[in-house]
Motif scaffolding. Structure first.
Motif, PDB file in Angstrom:
ATOM      1  N   PHE A   1      -3.857 -62.756 -87.288  1.00 25.30           N
ATOM      2  CA  PHE A   1      -2.964 -63.689 -87.280  1.00 25.30           C
ATOM      3  C   PHE A   1      -1.498 -63.295 -86.776  1.00 25.30           C
ATOM      4  N   GLY A   2      -1.252 -64.144 -85.742  1.00 24.09           N
ATOM      5  CA  GLY A   2       0.259 -63.722 -85.159  1.00 24.09           C
ATOM      6  C   GLY A   2      -0.130 -62.291 -84.414  1.00 24.09           C
ATOM      7  N   GLY A   3      -1.045 -61.824 -84.036  1.00 23.66           N
ATOM      8  CA  GLY A   3      -1.081 -60.724 -83.471  1.00 23.66           C
ATOM      9  C   GLY A   3      -1.122 -59.231 -84.391  1.00 23.66           C
ATOM     10  N   LYS A   4      -1.272 -59.681 -85.720  1.00 16.94           N
ATOM     11  CA  LYS A   4      -1.475 -58.779 -86.839  1.00 16.94           C
ATOM     12  C   LYS A   4      -2.555 -58.879 -87.693  1.00 16.94           C
ATOM     13  N   LYS A   5      -3.014 -57.785 -88.053  1.00 16.61           N
ATOM     14  CA  LYS A   5      -4.254 -57.673 -88.877  1.00 16.61           C
ATOM     15  C   LYS A   5      -4.075 -57.660 -90.184  1.00 16.61           C
ATOM     16  N   ILE A   6      -4.303 -58.803 -90.772  1.00 16.47           N
ATOM     17  CA  ILE A   6      -3.924 -59.094 -92.130  1.00 16.47           C
ATOM     18  C   ILE A   6      -4.973 -58.466 -92.887  1.00 16.47           C
TER      19      ILE A   6
ATOM     20  N   PHE B   1       5.664 -60.488 -93.691  1.00 16.72           N
ATOM     21  CA  PHE B   1       4.717 -59.468 -93.387  1.00 16.72           C
ATOM     22  C   PHE B   1       5.172 -58.124 -93.575  1.00 16.72           C
ATOM     23  N   THR B   2       4.565 -57.188 -94.140  1.00 16.87           N
ATOM     24  CA  THR B   2       4.979 -55.793 -94.280  1.00 16.87           C
ATOM     25  C   THR B   2       3.788 -55.166 -94.031  1.00 16.87           C
ATOM     26  N   ALA B   3       4.009 -53.802 -93.360  1.00 15.77           N
ATOM     27  CA  ALA B   3       2.986 -52.883 -92.698  1.00 15.77           C
ATOM     28  C   ALA B   3       2.291 -52.248 -94.157  1.00 15.77           C
ATOM     29  N   VAL B   4       1.152 -52.051 -94.350  1.00 13.38           N
ATOM     30  CA  VAL B   4       0.357 -51.390 -95.377  1.00 13.38           C
ATOM     31  C   VAL B   4       0.433 -49.784 -94.893  1.00 13.38           C
ATOM     32  N   GLU B   5       1.025 -49.208 -95.888  1.00 17.43           N
ATOM     33  CA  GLU B   5       1.108 -47.750 -95.754  1.00 17.43           C
ATOM     34  C   GLU B   5      -0.508 -47.126 -95.986  1.00 17.43           C
ATOM     35  N   GLY B   6      -0.725 -46.163 -95.066  1.00 15.73           N
ATOM     36  CA  GLY B   6      -1.974 -45.662 -95.102  1.00 15.73           C
ATOM     37  C   GLY B   6      -3.265 -46.430 -94.837  1.00 15.73           C
ATOM     38  N   ALA B   7      -2.970 -47.522 -94.290  1.00 18.10           N
ATOM     39  CA  ALA B   7      -4.204 -48.655 -94.010  1.00 18.10           C
ATOM     40  C   ALA B   7      -4.638 -48.158 -92.769  1.00 18.10           C
ATOM     41  N   ALA B   8      -6.040 -48.616 -92.098  1.00 19.46           N
ATOM     42  CA  ALA B   8      -6.373 -48.238 -90.840  1.00 19.46           C
ATOM     43  C   ALA B   8      -5.557 -49.046 -89.878  1.00 19.46           C
TER      44      ALA B   8
ATOM     45  N   HIS C   1      -5.079 -50.821 -86.245  1.00 19.04           N
ATOM     46  CA  HIS C   1      -5.790 -51.705 -85.312  1.00 19.04           C
ATOM     47  C   HIS C   1      -5.359 -51.796 -84.057  1.00 19.04           C
ATOM     48  N   ASN C   2      -5.865 -51.368 -82.920  1.00 17.71           N
ATOM     49  CA  ASN C   2      -5.405 -51.105 -81.474  1.00 17.71           C
ATOM     50  C   ASN C   2      -4.002 -50.677 -81.529  1.00 17.71           C
ATOM     51  N   GLY C   3      -3.848 -49.423 -82.219  1.00 19.48           N
ATOM     52  CA  GLY C   3      -2.527 -48.693 -82.243  1.00 19.48           C
ATOM     53  C   GLY C   3      -1.503 -49.471 -83.045  1.00 19.48           C
ATOM     54  N   LYS C   4      -1.706 -50.588 -83.624  1.00 21.29           N
ATOM     55  CA  LYS C   4      -0.810 -51.253 -84.338  1.00 21.29           C
ATOM     56  C   LYS C   4      -1.033 -51.200 -86.098  1.00 21.29           C
ATOM     57  N   PRO C   5      -0.339 -51.234 -86.941  1.00 22.33           N
ATOM     58  CA  PRO C   5      -0.702 -51.104 -88.449  1.00 22.33           C
ATOM     59  C   PRO C   5      -1.413 -52.559 -89.020  1.00 22.33           C
ATOM     60  N   SER C   6      -1.950 -52.230 -90.057  1.00 22.37           N
ATOM     61  CA  SER C   6      -2.287 -53.457 -90.826  1.00 22.37           C
ATOM     62  C   SER C   6      -1.526 -53.865 -91.756  1.00 22.37           C
ATOM     63  N   TYR C   7      -1.433 -55.315 -91.993  1.00 21.46           N
ATOM     64  CA  TYR C   7      -0.331 -55.910 -92.521  1.00 21.46           C
ATOM     65  C   TYR C   7      -0.675 -56.635 -93.949  1.00 21.46           C
ATOM     66  N   ARG C   8       0.110 -56.730 -95.014  1.00 19.44           N
ATOM     67  CA  ARG C   8       0.130 -57.457 -96.034  1.00 19.44           C
ATOM     68  C   ARG C   8       1.049 -58.838 -95.744  1.00 19.44           C
ATOM     69  N   MET C   9       0.580 -59.903 -96.076  1.00 18.91           N
ATOM     70  CA  MET C   9       1.129 -61.095 -96.024  1.00 18.91           C
ATOM     71  C   MET C   9       1.436 -61.764 -97.360  1.00 18.91           C
ATOM     72  N   ILE C  10       2.844 -61.665 -97.465  1.00 21.56           N
ATOM     73  CA  ILE C  10       3.585 -61.963 -98.618  1.00 21.56           C
ATOM     74  C   ILE C  10       3.673 -63.646 -98.594  1.00 21.56           C
ATOM     75  N   VAL C  11       3.138 -64.540 -99.180  1.00 23.29           N
ATOM     76  CA  VAL C  11       3.418 -66.003 -99.782  1.00 23.29           C
ATOM     77  C   VAL C  11       4.682 -65.955-100.406  1.00 23.29           C
ATOM     78  N   VAL C  12       5.727 -66.346 -99.764  1.00 21.49           N
ATOM     79  CA  VAL C  12       7.108 -66.544-100.718  1.00 21.49           C
ATOM     80  C   VAL C  12       7.262 -67.571-101.482  1.00 21.49           C
ATOM     81  N   THR C  13       7.111 -68.794-100.723  1.00 19.29           N
ATOM     82  CA  THR C  13       7.080 -69.968-101.449  1.00 19.29           C
ATOM     83  C   THR C  13       6.302 -70.988-100.479  1.00 19.29           C
TER      84      THR C  13
END
Length: 145
Positions: A19-24, A87-94, A96-108
């Protein structure tokens, strides 16, 4: 109670959610987002995993898009529901194409544009809110003097 609860995780490597170029790989629903969901979207008590499941399904089906073209943070679900997320990068996650995996945080959840006309143009709405608050503060300041 924790402020953030992971509602869904993407354990399936075969079904990458980009989503938006980020692996969620994780979706988090904050306590505030859950309260706003219950106040503004569904008038019943919904659990964070239920809300996360809804958002996750919408992400997978491609029903979520950015509210503004070149900005992140505010998103539309089904061209109606306005959501704020970060979005925040997830430490220690696989990686993806040289980019980190992300955590999507729904704020409101801000609400539905079909029900709240002000949500159709957030910039002018927030500009109006700032102006009205400033004028209220000035007016109250004059009363005290």
């Amino acid at each position: 109670m924790n402020d953030k609860v992971i509602g869904c995780t993407n354990d399936s490597e075969s079904e990458d959610l980009i989503f938006g170029g980020k692996k969620i790989i994780e979706l988090v629903i904050t306590h505030h987002a859950r309260i706003r969901w219950c106040d503004r979207i569904e008038k019943n008590e919904a659990s964070r995993p239920d809300i996360a499941g809804f958002v996750w399904d919408k992400l997978k089906s491609g029903a979520v898009r950015s509210y503004y073209r070149n900005e992140e943070d505010v998103y539309l679900i089904d061209e109606d529901l306005v959501m704020v997320a970060e979005f925040t990068a997830v430490e220690g996650a696989a990686v993806h194409n040289g980019k980190p995996s992300y955590r999507m945080i729904v704020v409101t959840f801000l609400g539905r544009m079909s029900e709240t006309m002000e949500l159709r143009d957030l910039r002018s709405y927030y500009s109006w809110l700032r102006h009205s608050r400033r004028m209220t503060l000035l007016k109250n300041g004059r009363k005290r003097k």
